[in-house]
Design a protein around this motif. Structure first.
Motif, PDB file in Angstrom:
ATOM      1  N   MET A 188      52.389   2.889 -43.871  1.00  0.00           N
ATOM      2  CA  MET A 188      51.814   2.243 -42.696  1.00  0.00           C
ATOM      3  C   MET A 188      52.600   0.998 -42.293  1.00  0.00           C
ATOM      4  O   MET A 188      52.497   0.540 -41.151  1.00  0.00           O
ATOM      5  N   ALA A 189      53.398   0.462 -43.216  1.00  0.00           N
ATOM      6  CA  ALA A 189      54.192  -0.728 -42.915  1.00  0.00           C
ATOM      7  C   ALA A 189      55.617  -0.393 -42.482  1.00  0.00           C
ATOM      8  O   ALA A 189      56.401  -1.311 -42.182  1.00  0.00           O
ATOM      9  N   ALA A 190      55.967   0.880 -42.415  1.00  0.00           N
ATOM     10  CA  ALA A 190      57.356   1.282 -42.170  1.00  0.00           C
ATOM     11  C   ALA A 190      57.719   1.292 -40.685  1.00  0.00           C
ATOM     12  O   ALA A 190      58.357   2.235 -40.187  1.00  0.00           O
ATOM     13  N   PRO A 199      46.621  10.101 -38.681  1.00  0.00           N
ATOM     14  CA  PRO A 199      45.689  10.297 -39.793  1.00  0.00           C
ATOM     15  C   PRO A 199      44.786  11.494 -39.540  1.00  0.00           C
ATOM     16  O   PRO A 199      44.309  11.707 -38.422  1.00  0.00           O
ATOM     17  N   ARG A 200      44.524  12.278 -40.570  1.00  0.00           N
ATOM     18  CA  ARG A 200      43.588  13.399 -40.489  1.00  0.00           C
ATOM     19  C   ARG A 200      42.675  13.341 -41.702  1.00  0.00           C
ATOM     20  O   ARG A 200      43.145  13.370 -42.841  1.00  0.00           O
ATOM     21  N   GLY A 201      41.383  13.230 -41.446  1.00  0.00           N
ATOM     22  CA  GLY A 201      40.444  13.173 -42.551  1.00  0.00           C
ATOM     23  C   GLY A 201      39.129  12.581 -42.105  1.00  0.00           C
ATOM     24  O   GLY A 201      38.757  12.649 -40.931  1.00  0.00           O
ATOM     25  N   GLY A 202      38.434  11.957 -43.034  1.00  0.00           N
ATOM     26  CA  GLY A 202      37.139  11.378 -42.749  1.00  0.00           C
ATOM     27  C   GLY A 202      37.243  10.070 -42.002  1.00  0.00           C
ATOM     28  O   GLY A 202      38.332   9.511 -41.814  1.00  0.00           O
ATOM     29  N   ALA A 203      36.073   9.571 -41.610  1.00  0.00           N
ATOM     30  CA  ALA A 203      36.019   8.347 -40.812  1.00  0.00           C
ATOM     31  C   ALA A 203      36.660   7.169 -41.540  1.00  0.00           C
ATOM     32  O   ALA A 203      37.333   6.336 -40.930  1.00  0.00           O
ATOM     33  N   GLY A 204      36.476   7.093 -42.866  1.00  0.00           N
ATOM     34  CA  GLY A 204      37.026   5.980 -43.626  1.00  0.00           C
ATOM     35  C   GLY A 204      38.544   5.952 -43.590  1.00  0.00           C
ATOM     36  O   GLY A 204      39.152   4.894 -43.387  1.00  0.00           O
ATOM     37  N   LEU A 205      39.163   7.116 -43.789  1.00  0.00           N
ATOM     38  CA  LEU A 205      40.627   7.194 -43.750  1.00  0.00           C
ATOM     39  C   LEU A 205      41.145   6.828 -42.370  1.00  0.00           C
ATOM     40  O   LEU A 205      42.077   6.011 -42.234  1.00  0.00           O
ATOM     41  N   ILE A 206      40.571   7.425 -41.350  1.00  0.00           N
ATOM     42  CA  ILE A 206      41.055   7.190 -39.988  1.00  0.00           C
ATOM     43  C   ILE A 206      40.919   5.720 -39.620  1.00  0.00           C
ATOM     44  O   ILE A 206      41.846   5.102 -39.080  1.00  0.00           O
ATOM     45  N   ASP A 207      39.779   5.136 -39.940  1.00  0.00           N
ATOM     46  CA  ASP A 207      39.550   3.724 -39.618  1.00  0.00           C
ATOM     47  C   ASP A 207      40.540   2.828 -40.352  1.00  0.00           C
ATOM     48  O   ASP A 207      41.081   1.880 -39.784  1.00  0.00           O
ATOM     49  N   ALA A 208      40.818   3.146 -41.623  1.00  0.00           N
ATOM     50  CA  ALA A 208      41.754   2.330 -42.395  1.00  0.00           C
ATOM     51  C   ALA A 208      43.157   2.373 -41.806  1.00  0.00           C
ATOM     52  O   ALA A 208      43.852   1.341 -41.727  1.00  0.00           O
ATOM     53  N   ARG A 211      43.237   0.457 -38.375  1.00  0.00           N
ATOM     54  CA  ARG A 211      43.118  -0.996 -38.525  1.00  0.00           C
ATOM     55  C   ARG A 211      44.323  -1.635 -39.201  1.00  0.00           C
ATOM     56  O   ARG A 211      44.669  -2.785 -38.922  1.00  0.00           O
ATOM     57  N   ASN A 212      44.962  -0.914 -40.112  1.00  0.00           N
ATOM     58  CA  ASN A 212      45.959  -1.548 -40.972  1.00  0.00           C
ATOM     59  C   ASN A 212      47.402  -1.154 -40.691  1.00  0.00           C
ATOM     60  O   ASN A 212      48.316  -1.798 -41.204  1.00  0.00           O
ATOM     61  N   SER A 213      47.632  -0.113 -39.900  1.00  0.00           N
ATOM     62  CA  SER A 213      49.000   0.354 -39.697  1.00  0.00           C
ATOM     63  C   SER A 213      49.788  -0.566 -38.774  1.00  0.00           C
ATOM     64  O   SER A 213      49.287  -1.019 -37.745  1.00  0.00           O
ATOM     65  N   GLN A 214      51.024  -0.822 -39.166  1.00  0.00           N
ATOM     66  CA  GLN A 214      51.976  -1.512 -38.286  1.00  0.00           C
ATOM     67  C   GLN A 214      52.769  -0.522 -37.447  1.00  0.00           C
ATOM     68  O   GLN A 214      53.478  -0.904 -36.523  1.00  0.00           O
ATOM     69  N   VAL A 215      52.648   0.760 -37.790  1.00  0.00           N
ATOM     70  CA  VAL A 215      53.297   1.839 -37.046  1.00  0.00           C
ATOM     71  C   VAL A 215      52.307   2.348 -36.001  1.00  0.00           C
ATOM     72  O   VAL A 215      51.108   2.434 -36.268  1.00  0.00           O
ATOM     73  N   PRO A 216      52.761   2.670 -34.784  1.00  0.00           N
ATOM     74  CA  PRO A 216      51.836   3.222 -33.782  1.00  0.00           C
ATOM     75  C   PRO A 216      51.092   4.437 -34.308  1.00  0.00           C
ATOM     76  O   PRO A 216      51.665   5.275 -35.010  1.00  0.00           O
TER      77      PRO A 216
END
Length: 411
Positions: A188-190, A199-208, A211-216
């Motif tokens: 996510m920092a690359a 992201p593909r998965g549950g709400a927690g993964l997608i939200d994380a 919120r945290n990715s520096q990549v679009p």
């Protein structure tokens, strides 16, 4: 190897793929399909280890269903790669073009993103789908699957890379990112090495990731999908669609999670619907008005907000179409929403006013899928509104650039 090192190798592979003609990419997809078919036993053996570990860890039945591979599911993955080979290549398509008064020609042309990172949970079929779609659209794929599918994903990626090697395409076009949780943060920092994350998965993964990715990020979403039975609905049609949308595969994001019934249809429809759902093993979480028609679990607020991914469904009786629209506005995740109606006016209002990636009239939400739409495999279903929305196939995995051709003109 670090995530940075893998991303650098992916960028070089993407550079090569950007200039690779369709015929070579299609041959690569066919070779990947051949290699995956040949590796069926190895993939099933690896998947059995993942499924056993998940069972020992108390993983829910719905997540185990997402994780489990069968010969039929592997055959579907193989066919998905072959189907991609038969689809048009979006790279180089002219989106629009014109010639200015001064003779300068301007064209907007589809081009690959470059390096696409996919972060996903369970569902090892995503590994093959994502690798194939990225290759066809000229992108290199960095795949970060969950630890629950580590053995399966490793076996699948080995097969895909063998296919790439056999067709003289860069094997680093498809890479699996192994390792502990921290490597996801590295991906996510690359920024600058990875062009987009999905992201593909549950709400927690997608939200994380959002919120945290520096990549679009292209945001895929959870599917709190509704089915509304209008006053004019054909009840046999409604029941058939309800059972398909809820029970055909309940662990996926396009399964219906909430049934809304117009008050004028409730007397005739709900007793039969509740009985049919019970016969199919579905637990009904109903509001007070629904409870008048059969045995239900009293519904709470979270029953109408949650994505069950299981044989559970929330049911509510609404006064009218306005009530259904208001309920959907409040609880929808913007994935797929369905109306069953014989009224053209109701259908038009529903399609006009519901804000979702897909709106269906008299059809099961299980059709909201890249394969069903004719896209071949899909990279995911986007619930955002920028760049891509709905099932993402090949065109959605491209950006554009402008090509400007003149004959010496100056401004």
């Amino acid at each position: 190897m670090s995530v940075t090192e893998q991303a650098v190798r992916a960028r070089e592979a993407a550079r090569i793929l950007a200039g690779t003609p369709r015929a070579a990419k299609d041959a690569g997809l066919q070779a990947m399909a051949d290699a995956l078919a040949k590796a069926e036993t190895a993939v099933l053996d690896a998947n059995a280890l993942d499924v056993a570990r998940a069972g020992n860890n108390g993983t829910s039945a719905s997540l185990i269903d997402r994780l489990r591979l069968t010969p039929d599911r592997i055959a579907g993955m193989v066919q998905g790669l072959r189907d991609l080979a038969g689809l048009p290549d979006p790279v180089g398509d002219v989106v629009r073009g014109w010639t200015n008064a001064n003779g300068v020609q301007v064209r907007q042309v589809r081009v690959p993103f470059g390096v696409v990172g996919i972060i996903y949970e369970a569902r090892p079929n995503v590994t093959a789908d994502a690798g194939g779609i990225c290759l066809k659209s000229g992108n290199a794929a960095l795949l970060r699957g969950s630890s629950s599918a580590a053995e399966s994903n490793t076996a699948i990626v080995e097969a895909l890379r063998a296919g790439l090697a056999a067709s003289d395409l860069p094997t680093d076009a498809v890479q699996l990112i192994p390792g502990p949780r921290e490597v996801t943060a590295e991906l996510m920092a690359a920024r600058g090495l990875v062009d987009v994350l999905i992201p593909r998965g549950g709400a927690g993964l997608i939200d994380a990731v959002v919120r945290n990715s520096q990549v679009p990020v292209i945001e895929t979403g959870v599917g709190n999908c509704h089915l509304f039975v209008d006053a004019s609905a054909d009840h046999d049609t409604a029941l058939a669609i309800l059972l398909n949308a809820k029970t055909q595969r309940p662990s996926v994001c396009n399964a219906v999670e909430t049934l809304l019934v117009h008050a004028d249809s409730a007397d005739a429809f709900l007793p039969a619907a509740l009985a049919a759902l019970a016969d199919a093993g579905v637990t009904v979480h109903g509001d007070d008005r629904t409870a008048a028609y059969g045995e239900v679990v009293p519904a709470t607020e979270t029953d109408f907000t949650d994505e069950y991914l299981s044989l559970d469904i929330a049911v509510a009786v609404v006064d009218d179409l306005d009530g259904a629209l208001a309920h959907i506005r409040r609880y929808s995740t913007g994935h797929s929403e369905t109306i069953i109606t014989e009224s053209q006016r109701s259908a038009q209002r529903f399609t006009d006013e519901v804000d979702a990636a897909a709106v269906l009239v008299n059809a099961s939400s299980r059709f909201v899928d890249g394969g069903e739409f004719g896209f071949g495999a899909e990279i995911g279903i986007s619930t955002q509104k920028l760049h891509a929305r709905g099932p993402m196939g090949l065109p959605e995995m491209t950006s554009t650039k402008y090509v400007v051709v003149g004959s010496g003109q100056v401004r």
